[in-house]
Write a protein that holds these residues in place. Sequence first.
Motif, short mmCIF file in Angstrom:
data_model
loop_
_atom_site.label_atom_id
_atom_site.label_comp_id
_atom_site.label_asym_id
_atom_site.label_seq_id
_atom_site.Cartn_x
_atom_site.Cartn_y
_atom_site.Cartn_z
N ARG A 283 0.85 -1.19 0.00
CA ARG A 283 0.00 0.00 0.00
C ARG A 283 0.89 1.24 0.00
NH1 ARG A 283 -4.18 0.46 4.77
NH2 ARG A 283 -5.49 -0.86 3.42
N TYR B 54 -3.11 5.94 1.15
CA TYR B 54 -4.34 5.52 1.82
C TYR B 54 -4.98 6.71 2.53
CZ TYR B 54 -7.61 2.68 4.53
OH TYR B 54 -8.75 2.12 5.05
N ASN C 147 -8.87 7.40 4.14
CA ASN C 147 -10.21 6.88 4.43
C ASN C 147 -10.87 7.80 5.45
OD1 ASN C 147 -12.56 5.50 4.97
ND2 ASN C 147 -11.58 3.54 5.41
N ARG D 144 -13.78 7.97 6.37
CA ARG D 144 -14.83 7.35 7.17
C ARG D 144 -14.32 7.04 8.59
NH1 ARG D 144 -17.57 2.83 3.16
NH2 ARG D 144 -18.58 4.29 1.70
N GLN D 145 -13.02 6.95 8.71
CA GLN D 145 -12.44 6.68 10.02
C GLN D 145 -12.41 7.97 10.83
OE1 GLN D 145 -8.62 5.02 8.96
NE2 GLN D 145 -9.48 3.01 8.49
N ALA E 165 -9.21 10.08 10.95
CA ALA E 165 -8.54 10.37 9.68
C ALA E 165 -8.40 11.87 9.46
CB ALA E 165 -9.31 9.74 8.53
N ARG F 293 -13.15 7.08 -4.14
CA ARG F 293 -14.58 7.35 -3.96
C ARG F 293 -14.68 8.81 -3.56
NH1 ARG F 293 -19.33 4.14 -1.25
NH2 ARG F 293 -20.64 5.81 -0.48
N ASP G 20 -18.55 4.55 -8.04
CA ASP G 20 -18.86 3.30 -7.34
C ASP G 20 -19.58 2.30 -8.24
OD1 ASP G 20 -21.23 4.65 -7.58
OD2 ASP G 20 -21.89 4.31 -5.52
N GLU H 193 -13.32 10.91 -0.45
CA GLU H 193 -13.65 10.20 0.80
C GLU H 193 -12.71 9.01 1.01
OE1 GLU H 193 -17.62 8.84 3.11
OE2 GLU H 193 -17.43 8.07 1.07
N ILE H 194 -12.45 8.28 -0.06
CA ILE H 194 -11.55 7.12 0.01
C ILE H 194 -10.57 7.17 -1.15
CG2 ILE H 194 -11.39 4.60 -0.18
CD1 ILE H 194 -14.08 4.40 1.15
N GLU I 22 -7.06 4.77 -2.25
CA GLU I 22 -6.14 3.72 -1.87
C GLU I 22 -5.35 3.29 -3.10
OE1 GLU I 22 -6.06 -0.60 0.45
OE2 GLU I 22 -7.97 0.28 -0.11
#
Length: 348
Positions: free
Chosen positions: A149, A152, A154, A156-157, A160, A203, A296, A345-346, A348
Amino acid sequence: MMVSEYTLILVAILINAIAGSGVVGGCGIIQGPPGRDGRDGLPGPPGTGSLSFADSRDLKKDIEGDLSDIIEAVVRNFTEEKMRSIAQPCTGLGSTSDQAAKSCGEIYQCNSEATSGLYWLTTGDEESVHQVYCDMEAWHCGVKGGWMRVAYINMRQPEAECPSPFRLVTSPKRLCGRPGNGCYSKTFSTHGISYNKVCGQARGYQYATHDCFRGPKDINSYYVDGISITHGSPRKHLWTYAVGYSDDLDLNGGNNCPCAKFPGPSPPSFVGNHYYCESGNTGNNELQFHDEPLWDGEGCGAGNNCCAQSGMPWFCRALPQEVDDDIEVRNCADQEIIDEDTYMEILE
């Protein structure tokens, strides 16, 4: 290995010598001089060191048998030691900085039961040892496990944060946007680890009105309203996550996605087919924030092909050769953030 080679050479010398002479080191069967003619005519005693043909044949068989046992033992010991030397590096590989691996792939090849988590990698330089996250379970580009990786995000965490220079958006949810006009980039290090495949996902959400591929056809400029992913310097394109104005509004070839019901402009040639495009806007709705997630593969209206691309939201690129370039992620648009922005939002 040296022991085995010398042993085999010794075997060849001994067997060849015996086969040719009947006695080690001889040049034919050695016989002693004839004895003096005595009065009674008796032959002289045999010369020292002589062997009959039968005796030399038996000696050859004995030596061959002994050497066969020696060879078998040496080869067996060498094979066992070789197997131990192969298995030994896998024990704890990547678990400490002293046992750093060359890549996540090397760890997975050594131990296909390895779990995803943090591992130590190195390029061979003692000062270039880094701890990275290795994904050992996921399938990407037809390959299972061994993925490093690099980037990254995220949001949503709860803990973050947006990496600099992106700005934190807190309403209606925690997201990462541009701090101003144009493109803003974040470079993620690969720590010099070589690779030939790149996969990723993104995303995001659409804020206001985007123009998709209406910008300059220049990889170093805001060629897209959306996310640009490149590697190396000069920049080489990997993938683009584009945002169109509307899912189904007819803009007469305006600012929609190329895959929309009413298509917009095609992407630049350096992008080719390596992009996803979607709009969170339906009709001519100019809401500031559109709550339909982008890229998505869901929520596209009738006659719109933007959600039909397989693999979404993940992309995969196989490179023509191995590189160790860092990965650059840019959030771009040609207008101010009050007019349009792509909220991540995301990533990776």
